[in-house]
Design an enzyme around this catalytic site. Structure first.
Site, PDB file in Angstrom:
ATOM      1  N   GLU A 142       2.119  -0.703  -7.378  1.00  0.00           N
ATOM      2  CA  GLU A 142       2.290  -2.033  -6.804  1.00  0.00           C
ATOM      3  C   GLU A 142       1.505  -3.063  -7.612  1.00  0.00           C
ATOM      4  OE1 GLU A 142       2.018  -2.418  -2.584  1.00  0.00           O
ATOM      5  OE2 GLU A 142       2.663  -0.346  -2.197  1.00  0.00           O
ATOM      6  N   LYS A 200      -1.386   5.588   5.217  1.00  0.00           N
ATOM      7  CA  LYS A 200      -1.536   4.529   4.216  1.00  0.00           C
ATOM      8  C   LYS A 200      -2.936   3.930   4.158  1.00  0.00           C
ATOM      9  CE  LYS A 200       2.938   3.970   3.203  1.00  0.00           C
ATOM     10  NZ  LYS A 200       3.494   3.789   1.869  1.00  0.00           N
ATOM     11  N   HIS A 251      13.474   0.602  -4.840  1.00  0.00           N
ATOM     12  CA  HIS A 251      12.630   1.506  -4.041  1.00  0.00           C
ATOM     13  C   HIS A 251      13.199   1.679  -2.633  1.00  0.00           C
ATOM     14  CE1 HIS A 251       9.164   3.437  -2.234  1.00  0.00           C
ATOM     15  NE2 HIS A 251       9.056   2.445  -1.371  1.00  0.00           N
ATOM     16  N   ASP A 306      -1.222   1.862  -3.810  1.00  0.00           N
ATOM     17  CA  ASP A 306      -1.247   2.019  -2.351  1.00  0.00           C
ATOM     18  C   ASP A 306      -0.990   3.491  -2.015  1.00  0.00           C
ATOM     19  OD1 ASP A 306      -1.343   1.174   0.311  1.00  0.00           O
ATOM     20  OD2 ASP A 306       0.838   0.970   0.403  1.00  0.00           O
TER      21      ASP A 306
HETATM   22 CA    CA Z   1       2.982   0.397  -0.118  1.00  0.00          CA
END
Ligand code: CA
Length: 423
Positions: free
Chosen positions: A209, A261, A141, A241
Site C-alpha cells: 500500500e 489487520k 485487487h 498493512d
Molecule cells: Ca489493507
C-alpha cells in the site's frame, strides 16, 4: 532561485543516480543518533540534513521557525505551520544544497554539524498518528479478491464503483520500518471443522500500500472537496498493512476487518511531499459509471509510483515477488479524502490514510500473497529454492517505491519488517 522540482538541479552533495533522495526530493523524517535526541531531518543522497542544527546555526533565519518544531519527536508541529511554510522551507533547503550555492557548501564547520550519514542514524515514526483509515481502492485487487471468495461474474460488490470503500484501522500498532513483530495469534475456523480453534495465524500476508499523511485539520461538520483535497495532504509513505487471512475469513462478517489487520502495519520513515510528487501525476482508470458530483474531479490525479515487494528469507537473499504501481488506483487520494469527510467527519494532522492493497492487471503485479499465490494454489519460488504461499517465520518483507522522469528519481526508501515466530 531555481524551483525545487527542476530536473536540472544538482547538489554539491554527491548523489548516486540510483539514490531515492536527489535534491528534487527532500523528504522529511524524524531521526536520532547515539548522542542526539529525536529531531527533524531531510534526506539528501546518503545523508540526513539536521534541520534543528541548521536552524540553530541561522541558515533558516528568514523563515522564522521556532526550533522546537525541529527538536521534536514527531513532524506534527512542523506540519501545523502550514503548506506555505513547508514550501518555503523545501525551497530554502533546495537553494542551500544547490551546487552553485557556497553558503553551506564552503562552510566545513557547519557542514560537519548538519550532515550525518543515514546509515549512522536511527529513523523513528515520522508523525504521531491519531487516526488511521484503510481504503480498498485498487480495482484489480478488489476484483481478484471478489473472484476468489465470491463470484467471478460479480466480483465487485454493487457499491464498489460508487464510493471508495474503507474502514477505520488501528493507529497504535503502526510501526516504523525495521521494527520486527511476532506472528499474531487468533481465532480461526478450519474448513474441516465446525468449531473454531485458537493459535498462530497460518496465512500471514503483506499488503502493498501507499499512505498519505494529513497536513491540515478540519472542524467537525466540515468537508473537504476533491478540488481542495491536496491542501490537506502533507505527503506520502510506503505502507505494509500486514494481514492474517485465516483470522480475517472467520471474523470479518458482518463488520469487516478487526484483529486480522490491527496487529502491525509498517510505514516507511521518509514522508515524500506531495509537492515533490507533482511532476509524476498521471491518468487513472476511467471511472464508469459516472460518480456522484461530490466525487468528481478534473485533470490527472493518479501518481506514477513504481512499487515492488521483496521477500527475504532468514540468512538468504531477497526475491522480488511483485512489481506494481500506485497509478493502478481506481479511486484517487482526493476522492478518498472527499468521501471520508463528506459526512462531516473531521481529520487531524498526522492521520494516515492508506490506499488499500495496490494490485495491477497482470499476475506479477498483484499486491498480496493471497493474490500472488492465488489463495495458496500457486506457490512462489524463492531464489533460495524454497517456496512461499504466505509469509513464513523469520521472513523479512520489504516494500520499495520510486517515481522516475527526466532522469530524476524520487524514491521513498523502504518499508521493511521481519516476522518473528509467535510467542
Ligand atoms: Ca489493507
Amino acid at each position: 532561485m531555481i524551483k525545487a522540482n527542476d530536473p536540472q538541479l544538482k547538489s554539491w552533495i554527491e548523489v548516486d543516480k540510483n539514490s531515492d533522495f536527489p535534491i528534487q526530493n527532500l523528504p522529511f523524517g524524524i531521526f536520532k543518533t547515539q548522542s542526539s535526541s529525536p529531531r527533524v531531518g531531510i534526506a539528501i543522497g546518503d545523508h540526513v540534513l539536521d534541520l534543528a542544527v541548521l536552524n540553530k546555526l541561522g541558515f533558516l533565519k528568514n523563515l522564522n521557525i521556532d526550533n522546537s518544531v525541529f527538536t521534536n519527536q514527531y513532524l506534527n508541529d512542523f506540519i501545523a505551520l502550514g503548506k506555505p511554510t513547508w514550501r518555503a522551507l523545501r525551497q530554502r533547503i533546495s537553494d542551500l544544497l544547490n551546487a552553485d550555492n557556497a553558503e553551506l557548501r564552503d562552510n566545513k564547520e557547519a557542514r560537519d554539524k548538519v550532515l550525518q550519514y543515514i546509515s549512522n542514524v536511527q529513523m523513528l515514526m515520522p508523525v504521531r498518528v491519531g487516526d488511521y483509515t484503510d481504503f480498498y481502492s485498487s480495482i484489480d485487487h478488489a476484483t481478484n479478491v471478489g473472484t476468489m471468495f465470491r463470484d467471478p461474474a460479480n466480483a465487485l460488490l454493487p457499491n464498489w464503483k460508487h464510493l471508495p470503500v474503507g474502514y477505520h484501522g488501528r493507529a497504535s500498532s503502526i510501526i516504523i520500518s525495521g521494527t520486527n513483530f511476532h506472528r499474531p495469534k487468533g481465532q480461526t475456523k478450519p474448513a474441516d471443522s465446525d468449531q473454531p480453534v485458537f493459535g498462530p495465524t497460518k496465512l500471514l500476508d503483506f499488503e502493498l500500500e501507499v499512505a498519505f499523511i494529513i497536513g491540515k485539520p478540519t472542524e467537525l461538520g466540515n468537508s473537504v472537496s476533491t478540488a481542495q483535497a491536496d491542501d490537506y495532504i502533507f505527503g506520502l509513505t510506503l505502507f505494509n498493512d500486514w494481514s492474517a487471512r485465516d483470522i480475517q475469513t472467520w471474523e470479518y462478517v458482518p463488520l469487516g476487518p478487526f484483529l486480522a489487520k490491527n496487529f502491525a502495519s509498517t510505514v516507511s520513515p521518509w514522508i515524500v511531499t506531495l509537492d515533490a510528487l507533482e511532476p509524476f501525476r498521471t491518468e487513472g482508470y476511467k471511472q464508469e459509471p459516472k460518480v456522484l458530483a461530490y466525487l468528481e474531479y478534473t485533470g490527472e490525479r493518479n501518481l506514477d509510483i513504481q512499487l515492488e515487494v521483496s521477500i527475504q528469507p532468514e540468512n538468504n537473499g531477497e526475491t522480488i515477488v511483485c512489481h506494481s504501481n500506485y497509478k493502478y488506483m481506481y479511486w484517487t487520494m482526493e476522492q478518498q479524502l472527499a468521501h471520508h469527510t463528506v459526512n462531516g467527519c473531521n481529520i487531524n494532522i498526522g492521520d494516515i490514510m492508506a490506499s488499500g492493497t495496490i494490485s495491477g492487471p497482470t499476475p506479477n503485479s498483484f499486491g498480496s500473497m493471497l493474490e500472488l499465490s492465488w489463495r495458496g494454489t500457486k506457490p512462489l519460488k524463492m531464489n533460495d529454492g524454497t517456496e512461499r504461499k504466505f509469509i513464513n517465520d523469520n521472513d523479512t518483507v520489504i516494500i520499495r517505491g520510486y517515481c522516475e522522469k527526466n532522469s530524476v528519481r524520487i524514491g521513498f526508501g523502504e518499508a521493511r519488517g521481519k516476522v518473528l515466530p509467535a510467542n
